[in-house]
Write a protein that holds these residues in place. Structure first.
Motif, mmCIF file in Angstrom:
data_model
loop_
_atom_site.group_PDB
_atom_site.id
_atom_site.type_symbol
_atom_site.label_atom_id
_atom_site.label_comp_id
_atom_site.label_asym_id
_atom_site.label_seq_id
_atom_site.Cartn_x
_atom_site.Cartn_y
_atom_site.Cartn_z
ATOM 1 N N GLY A 193 0.536 -1.088 0.473
ATOM 2 C CA GLY A 193 0.191 0.337 0.201
ATOM 3 C C GLY A 193 0.763 1.257 -0.033
ATOM 4 O O GLY A 193 1.965 1.178 0.476
ATOM 5 N N THR A 194 0.395 2.330 -0.661
ATOM 6 C CA THR A 194 0.696 3.282 -0.830
ATOM 7 C C THR A 194 -0.389 4.628 0.147
ATOM 8 O O THR A 194 -1.333 4.225 -0.101
ATOM 9 C CB THR A 194 1.146 4.108 -1.874
ATOM 10 N N ARG A 195 0.615 5.287 0.985
ATOM 11 C CA ARG A 195 -0.315 6.690 1.451
ATOM 12 C C ARG A 195 -0.296 7.839 1.613
ATOM 13 O O ARG A 195 0.659 8.389 1.477
ATOM 14 C CB ARG A 195 -0.270 6.036 4.104
ATOM 15 N N LEU A 196 -1.805 8.025 1.324
ATOM 16 C CA LEU A 196 -1.590 9.011 -0.184
ATOM 17 C C LEU A 196 -2.133 10.037 0.944
ATOM 18 O O LEU A 196 -3.684 10.249 1.409
ATOM 19 C CB LEU A 196 -2.462 9.240 -1.085
ATOM 20 N N THR A 197 -1.475 11.416 1.243
ATOM 21 C CA THR A 197 -2.454 12.627 1.494
ATOM 22 C C THR A 197 -2.097 13.648 0.976
ATOM 23 O O THR A 197 -0.874 14.398 0.008
ATOM 24 C CB THR A 197 -1.301 13.316 3.207
ATOM 25 N N ILE A 198 -3.231 13.971 0.861
ATOM 26 C CA ILE A 198 -3.827 15.472 0.005
ATOM 27 C C ILE A 198 -4.091 16.663 0.639
ATOM 28 O O ILE A 198 -4.891 16.322 1.717
ATOM 29 C CB ILE A 198 -4.394 15.353 -1.251
#
Lengths: 114, 111
Positions: free
Chosen positions: B104-109
């Protein structure tokens, strides 16, 4: 849009107790799965179920685990004697027939073993 | 490494920018799927790409697949705060539809 529903959303159980996790797959789907995700780890395959029998199971799915489709709508995962390491999110998924279909997941049941 | 490794593990970008996540796998596949998971929630199916496809689009999502390199990428264009989530790739093999998930990649916008 049809969806997979799981109950309960959170289950707290004493170690050694039996627990049953419930899932209602999408109604016309024929393939059913259970996965689990220990906190902070990958989603892991547990078992697949088709035509009223297990088609594949992982090493995790030992004889403490069982699955059942007791009627035309529910799909259950039973853990007979829970251990601390069974604490995880358990996801049910279903899939329509055909080799190029996505699996649709429920929101999961968070199982906490005390 | 294991079947299904995403990179980066975590990604923070400004709203409006594009986000690219990569996934590598080790064995031959039938399909590769991308899923999104909001914190504490279930897995939402985003897109499925077949082993004989090279690129697929769905709205702001673009997925590529390179079977020679055993890798896939997920591009989210014009990111929004609501895209903040973890993104997973999952593969299945011919004749075996069980999914093998990546890390998984934890994406924060950032708004």
């Amino acid at each position: 849009e049809p969806e997979v529903t799981q109950t309960p959303s959170h289950q707290v159980t004493q170690m050694g107790q039996e627990v049953i996790l419930r899932c209602v797959p999408i109604s016309n789907h024929l393939y059913f799965y259970w996965y689990r995700q220990i906190l902070g780890q990958k989603v892991e395959f547990l078992v697949s179920f088709y035509n009223n029998e297990i088609s594949e199971k992982s090493e995790i799915f030992d004889d403490q685990f069982s699955v059942e489709r007791p009627d035309g709508s529910n799909f259950t995962l039973k853990i007979r004697s829970t251990k601390l390491e069974d604490s995880a999110m358990y996801f049910c998924a279903s899939m329509d027939q055909g080799s190029r279909q996505p699996q649709h997941f429920g929101d999961g049941t968070r199982l906490s073993i005390l | 490494s294991q079947q299904g490794e995403e990179d980066p593990q975590a990604l923070s970008i400004q709203e409006g920018e594009n986000a690219t996540m990569n996934c590598s796998y080790k064995t031959s596949i039938n399909n590769l799927q991308w899923y999104r998971q909001n914190s504490g929630r279930g897995l939402v199916h985003l897109i499925l790409i077949r082993s004989n496809e090279r690129e697929k689009h769905s709205g702001r999502l673009r997925v590529t697949l390179d079977t020679s390199k055993k890798s896939s990428s997920l591009l989210i264009t014009a990111s929004r705060a609501a895209d903040t989530a973890s993104y997973f790739c999952a593969t299945d093999a011919i004749g075996n539809e069980k999914l093998t998930f990546g890390t998984g990649t934890r994406l924060t916008i950032i708004p």
